[in-house]
Design a protein around this motif. Structure first.
Motif: not given
Length: 184
Positions: A159-184
């Protein structure tokens, strides 16, 4: 493209967070295995697999692992493997000799070459000095081994390992969305 990468990361996180199902295999029930002998340094133990545990005259690969060298036949190493032949009724007796300095837990695994049936036995060998209860300074041992394991379950680790991986994926998605908004 970024959404596809985010979806793959999240799918991978979900896959890692879900434990895999155990593989089905033929196991010898505990009632078919008996262990006798001396579980001390320099002692000898005999593991008996009862009638029908393996196929008649089947080759059985036996492996012993442990904290120190053991002798299975004439091979003293920390992991010993040797092929035996089950008797005509499927039973098997394996003799394990522990070294003079043995202590700790040893495991024996017997696998039928044809049937794939697996039998297990384990030994906890007391050190040679475990019976000494007093020393020069008045302290000693009662022959029990210290607990050196963990109280954290495997499920909690998954569960802890899955939470870490899931959190990392969410951070990547958040960063991607932020960069996309900045370029628009």
């Amino acid at each position: 493209m970024k959404k596809l990468i985010a979806a793959i990361v999240l799918a991978g996180a979900a896959l890692l967070a879900t434990p895999a199902a155990a593989n089905a295999a033929g196991y010898t029930p505990d009632s078919n295995v008996s262990v006798s002998g001396s579980f001390t340094a320099g002692g000898t133990a005999v593991v008996n697999f009862s009638e029908g545990a393996f196929q008649d005259n089947e080759t059985v690969n036996v492996q012993v692992t442990g904290a120190g060298a053991v002798t299975l036949g004439a091979l003293p190493t920390t992991t010993v493997s040797k092929a035996y032949t089950a008797s005509s009724d499927g039973s098997l007796a394996v003799t394990v000799t522990f070294p003079q300095g043995a202590s700790g837990t040893y495991s024996l695994t017997a696998t039928g070459a044809t049937s794939g049936v697996v039998g297990y036995a384990s030994f906890t060998v007391a050190p040679a000095d475990a019976t000494a209860v007093s020393t020069a300074n008045g302290s000693g041992t009662d022959g029990t081994l210290a607990f050196t394991g963990s109280t954290v379950s495997a499920l909690a680790l998954w569960v802890a390992g899955g939470a870490v991986v899931l959190g990392g994926g969410l951070l990547l998605v958040r960063g991607s969305v932020r960069r996309q908004r900045e370029t628009v």
